[in-house]
Design an enzyme around this catalytic site. Structure first.
Site, short mmCIF file in Angstrom:
data_model
loop_
_atom_site.label_atom_id
_atom_site.label_comp_id
_atom_site.label_asym_id
_atom_site.label_seq_id
_atom_site.Cartn_x
_atom_site.Cartn_y
_atom_site.Cartn_z
N LYS A 34 0.93 -1.20 0.00
CA LYS A 34 -0.01 0.08 0.00
C LYS A 34 0.92 1.18 0.02
O LYS A 34 1.62 1.35 0.97
CB LYS A 34 -1.05 0.04 1.33
CG LYS A 34 -2.00 1.06 1.19
CD LYS A 34 -2.60 1.44 2.46
CE LYS A 34 -1.95 2.44 3.23
NZ LYS A 34 -2.26 3.43 3.48
N ASP A 62 -3.48 4.31 -1.81
CA ASP A 62 -4.28 4.71 -0.94
C ASP A 62 -4.34 6.54 -0.86
O ASP A 62 -3.79 7.13 0.18
CB ASP A 62 -4.10 4.37 0.47
CG ASP A 62 -4.68 4.62 1.77
OD1 ASP A 62 -6.09 5.13 1.23
OD2 ASP A 62 -4.38 4.66 2.69
N LYS A 64 -7.16 8.45 -0.96
CA LYS A 64 -8.09 9.12 -0.28
C LYS A 64 -8.82 10.43 -0.71
O LYS A 64 -8.83 11.39 -0.30
CB LYS A 64 -7.87 9.32 1.26
CG LYS A 64 -7.31 8.08 2.17
CD LYS A 64 -7.21 8.41 3.56
CE LYS A 64 -6.63 7.32 4.34
NZ LYS A 64 -5.23 6.99 3.94
N ASP A 67 -12.93 15.34 -3.22
CA ASP A 67 -13.46 16.46 -3.95
C ASP A 67 -14.76 16.47 -4.56
O ASP A 67 -15.54 15.57 -4.41
CB ASP A 67 -12.14 16.72 -5.05
CG ASP A 67 -11.72 18.41 -4.84
OD1 ASP A 67 -12.99 19.14 -5.20
OD2 ASP A 67 -10.76 18.72 -4.92
N THR A 126 -9.74 4.85 11.23
CA THR A 126 -9.60 4.23 12.33
C THR A 126 -8.82 4.92 13.52
O THR A 126 -9.06 4.24 14.55
CB THR A 126 -8.75 2.77 11.71
OG1 THR A 126 -7.53 3.31 11.22
CG2 THR A 126 -9.44 1.94 10.95
N ARG A 217 2.95 -0.02 10.59
CA ARG A 217 3.98 0.15 11.53
C ARG A 217 4.27 -1.02 12.38
O ARG A 217 5.65 -1.35 12.85
CB ARG A 217 3.83 1.33 12.54
CG ARG A 217 3.88 2.58 11.93
CD ARG A 217 3.40 3.91 12.71
NE ARG A 217 1.82 3.63 12.50
CZ ARG A 217 0.94 4.79 12.90
NH1 ARG A 217 1.60 5.69 13.60
NH2 ARG A 217 -0.24 4.63 12.57
O1 LIG Z 1 -9.22 4.67 8.36
C1 LIG Z 1 -8.19 4.27 7.90
C2 LIG Z 1 -7.67 4.34 6.26
C3 LIG Z 1 -6.33 4.31 6.21
N1 LIG Z 1 -5.60 3.92 6.99
C4 LIG Z 1 -4.09 3.60 6.33
O2 LIG Z 1 -3.75 2.39 6.84
C5 LIG Z 1 -2.30 2.37 7.40
C6 LIG Z 1 -2.20 1.91 8.64
O3 LIG Z 1 -1.03 1.97 9.01
P1 LIG Z 1 -0.57 1.54 10.70
O4 LIG Z 1 0.91 1.87 10.52
O5 LIG Z 1 -0.61 0.21 10.54
O6 LIG Z 1 -1.59 2.51 11.46
C7 LIG Z 1 -1.82 3.68 7.20
O7 LIG Z 1 -1.22 4.06 5.93
C8 LIG Z 1 -3.19 4.78 7.13
O8 LIG Z 1 -2.87 5.71 6.07
C9 LIG Z 1 -5.88 3.96 8.15
O9 LIG Z 1 -4.81 3.80 9.02
N2 LIG Z 1 -7.07 3.94 8.55
#
Ligand SMILES: O=c1ccn([C@@H]2O[C@H](COP(=O)(O)O)[C@@H](O)[C@H]2O)c(=O)[nH]1
Length: 238
Positions: A34, A62, A64, A67, A126, A217
């Site tokens: 991603k 990703d 997002k 607009d 999230t 992460r």
């Molecule tokens: O609601 C959302 C939408 C996208 N993300 C993306 O997922 C990864 C999560 O990364 P972690 O390091 O595992 O937290 C990150 O690239 C976000 O942009 C999300 O977390 N929540």
């Protein structure tokens, strides 16, 4: 689908060499990469092509997008030559914006003769709690808002949504099985939550009905990313 195919590793970094090195370290332990705003803002489409050319993993782009419909449709057309498997828009952009993105994805794939990218609508990030939603004037539980946005996304041609693992079981009751649930906010017990608020472990998220897990992460910030990816793969039953 093999358990590891479910996992998209989030390469949230600005450098091409770092992203390529990380993708190479976890190849075979994840199903795709991603690339999101941090990488795209720094490296643009050329950087995306470079990372993809270095490996052989499906791309989840990703961005997002959020607009007016005409602008989002244009952005979808602009990234179509990259042939991502998935592209994100924000469900909060509304019915016409979601429809414009889905139509543009289909029309541009036909015009270019490339596989059609799947449009995923981000519901409630999230990183947001019920209290955070209330602070911005959305005084409904996150789960209710996710459910509402998922229905709008489905009714307007999106191929799936991005939601937290906490909503997956509820959504699976409402939505067809082929509507993709892409799920970040994944935290094994041994990983820090960081800025994520609606979280769950990988195994439980899949058991609830998640199609794909987005994991950044817990893998990329680990001292040994390959070992962390392997541990997650084992938790998923690989
Ligand atoms: O609601 C959302 C939408 C996208 N993300 C993306 O997922 C990864 C999560 O990364 P972690 O390091 O595992 O937290 C990150 O690239 C976000 O942009 C999300 O977390 N929540």
């Amino acid at each position: 689908m093999r358990p590891t195919d479910r996992v998209f590793v989030a390469l949230d970094m600005p450098e091409i060499e770092g992203a390529k090195a990380m993708a190479a370290q976890v190849a075979g332990l994840v199903g795709g990469v991603k690339l999101g705003l941090e990488f795209f803002m720094a490296q643009g489409p050329a950087g995306i092509r470079d990372v993809i050319a270095a490996g052989d993993l499906p791309l989840f782009l990703d961005l997002k997008l959020h607009d007016i419909p005409n602008t989002v449709a244009g952005a979808v057309r602009s990234v179509a030559p990259l042939a991502p498997k998935f592209l994100t828009i924000h469900a909060g952009g509304g019915p016409a914006m979601i429809r414009a993105a889905a139509d543009a994805a289909r029309e541009e794939a036909e015009r270019l003769g490339v596989p059609r990218m799947r449009i995923l609508a981000v519901t409630v990030l999230t990183s947001l709690s019920d209290e955070d939603l209330a602070a911005v004037g959305q005084a409904v539980p996150a789960a209710d808002q996710v459910r509402r946005l998922a229905q709008v996304a489905h009714a307007n041609g999106a191929d799936g949504i991005v939601c937290s693992p906490a909503e997956v079981a509820l959504l699976r009751r409402d939505l067809p099985a082929d509507f993709t649930l892409m799920v970040p906010g994944i935290r094994p017990t041994w990983a820090a939550a960081n800025d994520q608020k609606r979280v769950m472990g990988p195994r439980d998220a899949v058991a609830a009905g998640a199609d794909h897990l987005v994991i950044g992460r817990p893998i990329t910030a680990d001292a040994d990313p390959a070992a962390a990816a392997r541990r997650i793969a084992e938790e998923l039953g690989a």
